[in-house]
Design an enzyme around this catalytic site. Structure first.
Site, PDB file in Angstrom:
ATOM      1  N   ASP A  10     -10.067  -1.495  11.741  1.00  0.00           N
ATOM      2  CA  ASP A  10      -9.276  -0.635  11.235  1.00  0.00           C
ATOM      3  C   ASP A  10      -8.984   0.399  12.375  1.00  0.00           C
ATOM      4  OD1 ASP A  10      -8.129   1.616   9.714  1.00  0.00           O
ATOM      5  OD2 ASP A  10      -8.379   0.047   7.945  1.00  0.00           O
ATOM      6  N   GLU A  51     -10.479   5.656  12.376  1.00  0.00           N
ATOM      7  CA  GLU A  51     -11.985   5.943  12.718  1.00  0.00           C
ATOM      8  C   GLU A  51     -12.812   6.638  11.616  1.00  0.00           C
ATOM      9  OE1 GLU A  51     -14.577   8.592  15.827  1.00  0.00           O
ATOM     10  OE2 GLU A  51     -12.630   9.163  15.246  1.00  0.00           O
ATOM     11  N   SER A  89       0.139  -8.414  -0.023  1.00  0.00           N
ATOM     12  CA  SER A  89       1.459  -8.247  -0.043  1.00  0.00           C
ATOM     13  C   SER A  89       1.767  -7.120  -1.198  1.00  0.00           C
ATOM     14  CB  SER A  89       2.505  -9.188  -0.195  1.00  0.00           C
ATOM     15  OG  SER A  89       3.788  -8.846  -0.069  1.00  0.00           O
ATOM     16  N   LYS A 124       7.198  -4.582  -4.031  1.00  0.00           N
ATOM     17  CA  LYS A 124       8.335  -4.161  -3.276  1.00  0.00           C
ATOM     18  C   LYS A 124       8.748  -4.893  -2.317  1.00  0.00           C
ATOM     19  CE  LYS A 124       6.454   0.763  -3.948  1.00  0.00           C
ATOM     20  NZ  LYS A 124       5.453   0.206  -4.755  1.00  0.00           N
ATOM     21  N   LYS A 160       7.356  -6.101   4.190  1.00  0.00           N
ATOM     22  CA  LYS A 160       6.501  -6.807   3.907  1.00  0.00           C
ATOM     23  C   LYS A 160       6.870  -8.172   3.298  1.00  0.00           C
ATOM     24  CE  LYS A 160       2.549  -5.727   2.811  1.00  0.00           C
ATOM     25  NZ  LYS A 160       1.365  -6.142   3.466  1.00  0.00           N
ATOM     26  N   VAL A 190      -1.659   0.224  -6.928  1.00  0.00           N
ATOM     27  CA  VAL A 190      -3.087   0.196  -7.166  1.00  0.00           C
ATOM     28  C   VAL A 190      -3.493   1.687  -7.860  1.00  0.00           C
ATOM     29  CG1 VAL A 190      -5.279  -0.088  -6.310  1.00  0.00           C
ATOM     30  CG2 VAL A 190      -3.254  -1.466  -5.554  1.00  0.00           C
ATOM     31  N   SER A 193      -5.584   4.314  -5.440  1.00  0.00           N
ATOM     32  CA  SER A 193      -5.577   4.250  -4.164  1.00  0.00           C
ATOM     33  C   SER A 193      -5.037   5.440  -3.233  1.00  0.00           C
ATOM     34  CB  SER A 193      -4.796   2.955  -3.714  1.00  0.00           C
ATOM     35  OG  SER A 193      -3.436   3.302  -4.014  1.00  0.00           O
ATOM     36  N   VAL A 221      -0.229   7.484  -7.270  1.00  0.00           N
ATOM     37  CA  VAL A 221       0.403   8.698  -8.267  1.00  0.00           C
ATOM     38  C   VAL A 221      -0.631   9.537  -9.034  1.00  0.00           C
ATOM     39  CG1 VAL A 221       1.021   7.128 -10.217  1.00  0.00           C
ATOM     40  CG2 VAL A 221       2.313   9.398  -9.913  1.00  0.00           C
ATOM     41  N   GLU A 251      13.767   4.374  -3.060  1.00  0.00           N
ATOM     42  CA  GLU A 251      12.978   3.903  -4.266  1.00  0.00           C
ATOM     43  C   GLU A 251      13.504   3.246  -5.320  1.00  0.00           C
ATOM     44  OE1 GLU A 251       9.456   6.612  -6.372  1.00  0.00           O
ATOM     45  OE2 GLU A 251      11.319   7.617  -6.226  1.00  0.00           O
TER      46      GLU A 251
END
Length: 620
Positions: free
Chosen positions: A315, A318, A408, A411, A423, A450, A453, A457, A545
């Site tokens: 990743d 850091e 994926s 969206k 994506k 999700v 995450s 929202v 959106e």
């Protein structure tokens, strides 16, 4: 205020004192309440009885229980202690008579027998009296929350859990149940009320502050129906853990939690139990990109439990990667773990890692995901989501990785924004690469939003509630599919297990959730009133959106799998020569304008039509 616990040594001394009193009363009973039994012998017998009593209590540990929580187990412990005391005294009396020693210890057998029953009576009664006195004092001097328990059957267990809590702070008013066998009855001497008797007036009149839903077998939909009704009455709602999470047949008071918004989303959680996963992952070398993100870190935790031989976690963030490393150290996972701060667009370094570690399985979770930000930064979106993904795919093919599993999003279906289009572009590249190799299996998973995450929202709404509102919703009719992080990661791993190569797996995620309704429920769960205390502000759709997300594209259908909750998108295969030509136009992308970058994306993805975006002009 009564102290939370009495010292064990004090309980031991009091129990011993009670046994000595029982012993003396047994003498009185034996001699018809006269003192004709020779009191000079008792001066010798009482010290011996005290020592024997101490021995019995130390063996059984009956003095270790919390007296104010006395229950059946404590009664059995003091009974067992009394039995030991009686048996030892019988032995001492027998030895005294048989060998004519310890003449002063020649206690009448009837006294020893009566002492057993009187001791039990004293020991148990004292505990019950103390328990009643303790709670009587607590009700007068401590502030207790008045609560009701929904569900009389399992509620009896919940009552025991609450009253046995060392930090007991509840005044349990009664139970609520709709089953005829419980209505108008009593459980733990508390009334059971029919749910149709519980109204806002009832709640206010009896000053009920909380409802604890004790239906551990309840489905999310049933839980939602119950919780919504009581939340509307202005009370806090808590719930006991689902029965699958009980340990040793029960649960602790610490597991009784305020109900989460995740429990009220009108969807049945998806649980995958695939025993083949262990065989798939154990002793393999696994590489995860985006390992420190919400999805990547959960995949990492789930994969680690199956004991891969080597585990490479990459990743570019850091601090987040450091947190994941510390989490792994704390959990003491087995295996050889390597945490790498790296950028998937750095093809030279990625090539080095693939050559060095030779991964068997790659989980590709690295991506930019925020729609408005990517709409404003198409260069970064394409660089990471398309070109970075292509790097990892090409290296997987070149190094003969067994399986490449890509994360994926819904969206990507009929995309209306740059993020979704990038994506979808990555999906197309994976589909083309699958046609070029029989060694590596390229597998794609699509799912909706999700819960919990980073940037989703619900955490946003929680921050806004904490700040006093308002909650911001882009459109009153906007809807989204939701799943939890563990569910999403189970999909990724299940797909990796069952995939034969070239599939796009999608989940049956239930009905989409109306975000405006979600916001109202979160306000109610926080104990606030909408709109009097916290309002909801409609801000308008953001660039790119959609009002509604989709699982399948216009030209897609789905095929079943052995799991009814998982489908395979049946898509038309792309013209891979044309795809390669279009992707090559991203060369020197840093020198291209946003319009040029998006125009290339639109050439690659014919169904990509911008919505509420400056790039709508490119669709004409």
């Amino acid at each position: 205020m009564i102290s939370n616990s009495s010292p064990r040594w004090l309980v031991l001394l009091i129990d011993t004192f009670l046994v000595l009193n029982a012993f003396f009363i047994s003498y009185l009973i034996r001699f018809n309440f006269s003192f004709s039994f020779g009191t000079h012998h008792i001066a010798w017998q009482i010290p011996m009885v005290a020592l024997v009593a101490l021995l019995g209590f130390l063996i059984t540990g009956s003095y270790k229980g919390i007296v104010r929580h006395t229950g059946f187990k404590d009664a059995m412990n003091v009974t067992f202690a009394s039995l030991i005391i009686t048996l030892v005294l019988f032995i001492l009396v027998y030895v005294s008579r048989r060998f004519n020693v310890f003449e002063n210890l020649n206690i009448p057998i009837s006294v020893v027998g009566m002492n057993f029953f009187v001791s039990i009576f004293f020991l148990i009664s004292s505990r019950i009296i103390y328990k009643g006195f303790y709670y009587h004092i607590m009700h007068h001097f401590e502030t207790l929350k008045k609560v009701m328990i929904y569900g009389a059957h399992s509620g009896a267990s919940t009552y025991d859990v609450l009253t046995n809590d060392a930090n007991f702070t509840y005044d349990i008013f009664g139970f609520i149940d709709d089953r005829k066998e419980f209505i108008s009855k009593k459980v733990h001497r508390k009334n059971v009320y029919s749910s149709d008797k519980i109204s806002k007036e009832f709640i206010d009149e009896n000053k009920i502050e909380e409802i604890i839903i004790s239906k551990p077998e309840a489905s999310p939909i049933e839980l939602m129906d119950i919780a919504n009704r009581f939340i509307a009455m202005g009370v806090k709602v808590k719930t006991v853990p689902h029965i699958d999470k009980w340990t040793a047949g029960g649960f602790s008071s610490a597991e009784i939690k305020e109900i989460n918004i995740e429990d009220l989303l009108n969807r049945v959680p998806i649980n995958i139990n695939n025993p083949v996963l262990e065989k798939e992952i154990k002793d393999k070398t696994v590489l995860i990109t985006g390992a420190a993100g919400s999805i990547g870190s959960e995949i990492a935790n789930q994969v680690a439990q199956y004991k891969p031989n080597k585990f490479i976690l990459i990743d570019q963030a850091e601090s987040a990667l450091y947190d994941l490393q510390q989490d792994f150290i704390r959990k003491k996972y087995e295996g050889d773990f390597c945490f790498i701060v790296g950028d998937i667009t750095d093809i030279d370094k990625m090539s080095e890692y693939f050559r060095r570690y030779k991964p068997d399985i790659v989980y590709h979770a690295a991506a930019y995901k925020h729609v408005p930000l990517m709409e404003a930064n198409p260069y970064e979106a394409v660089k990471i989501n398309v070109l970075g993904s292509k790097n990892i795919m090409d290296l997987s093919k070149k190094n003969k990785v067994q399986k490449f599993v890509m994360v994926s999003t819904d969206k990507a279906v009929n995309p209306t924004n740059v993020m979704g289009a990038t994506k979808r572009a990555a999906e197309i590249i994976a589909t083309c690469l699958q046609q070029q190799t029989a060694t590596t299996k390229f597998i794609i998973t699509r799912f909706g939003n999700v819960l919990g995450s980073n940037g989703s929202v619900i955490p946003l709404f929680k921050k806004q509630i904490k700040a006093g509102g308002p909650l911001t919703v882009t459109h009153k009719d906007i809807r989204r599919f939701f799943m939890t992080i563990p569910e999403a990661c189970q999909l990724v791993m299940e797909a990796g297990c069952m995939g034969k190569g070239g599939e796009i797996f999608v989940f049956d995620m239930g009905e989409p959730v109306k975000i405006f309704d979600l916001a109202k429920k979160m306000i109610q769960l926080s104990g606030k009133k909408y709109p009097e205390e916290i309002d909801i502000k409609i801000t308008g759709l953001r660039p790119g959106e959609k009002l509604y997300e989709e699982i399948l594209g216009d030209n897609e259908s789905n095929l079943p799998t052995h799991n009814e909750k998982i489908k395979i998108a049946n898509i038309a295969l792309p013209d891979c020569v044309e795809v390669s030509e279009i992707i090559s136009k991203f060369d020197n992308i840093s020198k291209k304008s946003p319009d040029e970058i998006v125009q290339i994306l639109k050439a690659l993805i014919v169904e990509y039509k911008s919505n509420n975006s400056e790039f709508e002009k490119l669709d004409n």
